[in-house]
Motif scaffolding. Structure first.
Motif, PDB file in Angstrom:
ATOM      1  N   MET A  60       0.821  -1.205   0.000  1.00 18.06           N
ATOM      2  CA  MET A  60       0.000   0.000   0.000  1.00 18.06           C
ATOM      3  C   MET A  60       0.860   1.261   0.000  1.00 18.06           C
ATOM      4  N   GLN A  63       2.158   2.428  -3.302  1.00 21.37           N
ATOM      5  CA  GLN A  63       1.215   3.014  -4.256  1.00 21.37           C
ATOM      6  C   GLN A  63       1.251   4.535  -4.215  1.00 21.37           C
ATOM      7  N   LEU A  64       1.919   5.081  -3.193  1.00 20.58           N
ATOM      8  CA  LEU A  64       2.027   6.530  -3.063  1.00 20.58           C
ATOM      9  C   LEU A  64       3.293   7.024  -3.770  1.00 20.58           C
ATOM     10  N   LYS A  68       6.950   5.147  -3.928  1.00 16.89           N
ATOM     11  CA  LYS A  68       6.876   4.252  -5.082  1.00 16.89           C
ATOM     12  C   LYS A  68       8.184   3.526  -5.351  1.00 16.89           C
ATOM     13  N   TYR A 134      -3.451   1.603   6.479  1.00 16.12           N
ATOM     14  CA  TYR A 134      -4.671   1.937   5.751  1.00 16.12           C
ATOM     15  C   TYR A 134      -5.389   3.117   6.407  1.00 16.12           C
ATOM     16  N   PHE A 137      -3.099   6.279   5.608  1.00 15.54           N
ATOM     17  CA  PHE A 137      -2.787   6.596   4.213  1.00 15.54           C
ATOM     18  C   PHE A 137      -3.867   6.138   3.226  1.00 15.54           C
ATOM     19  N   GLY A 138      -4.888   5.437   3.720  1.00 13.13           N
ATOM     20  CA  GLY A 138      -5.863   4.823   2.826  1.00 13.13           C
ATOM     21  C   GLY A 138      -6.604   5.797   1.936  1.00 13.13           C
ATOM     22  N   GLU A 140      -5.579   8.676   0.841  1.00 15.98           N
ATOM     23  CA  GLU A 140      -4.633   9.134  -0.180  1.00 15.98           C
ATOM     24  C   GLU A 140      -4.377   8.045  -1.212  1.00 15.98           C
ATOM     25  N   ILE A 141      -4.272   6.799  -0.762  1.00 16.22           N
ATOM     26  CA  ILE A 141      -4.040   5.681  -1.675  1.00 16.22           C
ATOM     27  C   ILE A 141      -5.211   5.521  -2.632  1.00 16.22           C
ATOM     28  N   GLU A 144      -5.070   7.997  -5.366  1.00 15.04           N
ATOM     29  CA  GLU A 144      -4.051   7.654  -6.357  1.00 15.04           C
ATOM     30  C   GLU A 144      -4.544   6.561  -7.305  1.00 15.04           C
ATOM     31  N   LEU A 145      -5.210   5.554  -6.735  1.00 16.93           N
ATOM     32  CA  LEU A 145      -5.627   4.402  -7.536  1.00 16.93           C
ATOM     33  C   LEU A 145      -6.882   4.679  -8.348  1.00 16.93           C
TER      34      LEU A 145
END
Length: 369
Positions: A60, A63-64, A68, A134, A137-138, A140-141, A144-145
């Motif tokens: 996870m 993914q930021l 990365k 999660y 940062f969830g 924000e993730i 992104e996704l």
């Protein structure tokens, strides 16, 4: 950085042979390499046997954009972990301000409800490192996704659904929280945590690199996470608008307002329960009809995942099919009624609607006896 370069330069000076072998450009190049290494972003976690929670936590984070290209550092050496920009599942510290996310301390009792601490985030299961990452940062993730989703309410609902359907399971398993009291009649051994666990080298394995296996675990957990996020954001959540429209048009289907007709087969149960509360529906919906090969009439369950319904289809129809069912029910073109009476089928829309209406009539009459 100065300390590293001082140590290197001192060793060069002490050994004239080595010093002479390195020209000034080579030394400058070495300094550049050291700077690169020292500025490299590092995600720390423990070495040895790995688990689903830290594998997913690492995935996870990567993914930021800022993580990365981060290097995964697997160690229990505190001096090494102290060099990492962020550490998960090891280190004995939970401190978001320092990006330390361990959950193994005796006094650790954090859950979604305490970390997020907002109305609607009511889960009280103790967090694993996956849950901690999660929670922090969830949102924000997800942005992104799923960049096309930018409404904060939508993102919040996607966050909650992914936690409830995936992350919560990982948190509970990693923290040894039982699903229920007593011994289970069977065990589920195909869950994500179990599949990750099987990637650990066996005691008699040969030539298996545990770090390489950990990267496989990250990929496995990550694939599952991406599937849940994509499904939630692009399938489950958009279905809410369709269910809402169906609810608003329920009196066009039947004057009781207790029968819905889905024009498309979408995930509807959870949305229906939430919309009933949100809109203050009274009476509640009893049956939903939709097209799936034949037309189906499904009794609304008392809660998500239950086969106990608000109003079963009539007991006289249970387990019957085709002509026999049509004869007993007095409705043409019947296909079946399940023996548990939670669902039935008819060849036509009108037939399915008649089955729902008659079931409603019989059920209400029986409740008055």
């Amino acid at each position: 950085m100065y300390g590293v370069w001082r140590k290197v330069s001192t060793n060069f000076i002490k050994n004239p042979t080595i010093f002479a072998a390195f020209s000034y450009p080579r030394i400058v190049g070495l300094l550049g390499y050291i700077r690169t290494m020292s500025s490299e972003i590092k995600i720390g976690t423990h070495d040895g046997c790995f688990h689903c929670d830290e594998a997913l936590a690492c995935f996870m984070l990567k993914q930021l954009p800022r993580y990365k290209n981060a290097t995964i550092v697997r160690s229990r050496d505190q001096a090494i972990l102290d060099t990492c920009d962020i550490v998960v599942d090891v280190g004995g510290v939970y401190d978001h301000s320092k990006h330390r996310y361990d959950h193994h301390m005796r006094d650790f009792k954090e859950s979604v409800s305490t970390v997020i601490n907002k109305p609607g985030y009511n889960w009280t299961i103790k967090l694993s490192s996956a849950g901690l990452v999660y929670c922090h940062f969830g949102f924000e993730i997800i942005k992104e996704l799923i960049p096309e989703v930018n409404d904060e309410t939508d993102i919040s609902n996607i966050f909650k659904k992914v936690y409830d359907t995936l992350i919560k399971e990982i948190d509970a398993i990693d923290n040894g929280i039982p699903m229920f009291d007593g011994e289970p009649k069977y065990c589920i051994v195909t869950n994500l945590s179990a599949r990750v666990s099987r990637l650990n080298p066996n005691w008699n394995s040969k030539d298996l690199n545990v770090d390489e296996q950990f990267y496989k675990a990250m990929a496995l957990a990550g694939e599952e996470f991406l599937e849940f996020v994509n499904y939630t954001a692009r399938v489950w959540w958009p279905a809410r608008a369709i269910v809402r429209e169906t609810v608003m048009k329920r009196f066009d289907v039947d004057p009781t307002g207790e029968i819905l007709e889905l024009t498309q087969l979408v995930p509807w149960k959870e949305h229906l329960f939430e919309l009933e509360k949100e809109l203050g529906l009274d009476p509640l919906i009893k049956y939903v009809i939709f097209k799936d090969n034949s037309y189906r009439v499904q009794a609304v369950p008392v809660c998500e995942g239950s086969f106990i319904t608000r109003l079963f289809l009539p007991s006289a129809w249970a387990g019957l099919r085709d002509e026999e069912l049509s004869s007993v029910s007095g409705i043409d073109n019947c296909v079946f009624v399940h023996s548990v009476r939670f669902i039935g089928g008819n060849k036509t829309r009108q037939g399915a609607l008649e089955m729902a209406r008659k079931s409603l009539e019989i059920g209400k009459a029986e409740s008055l006896r």
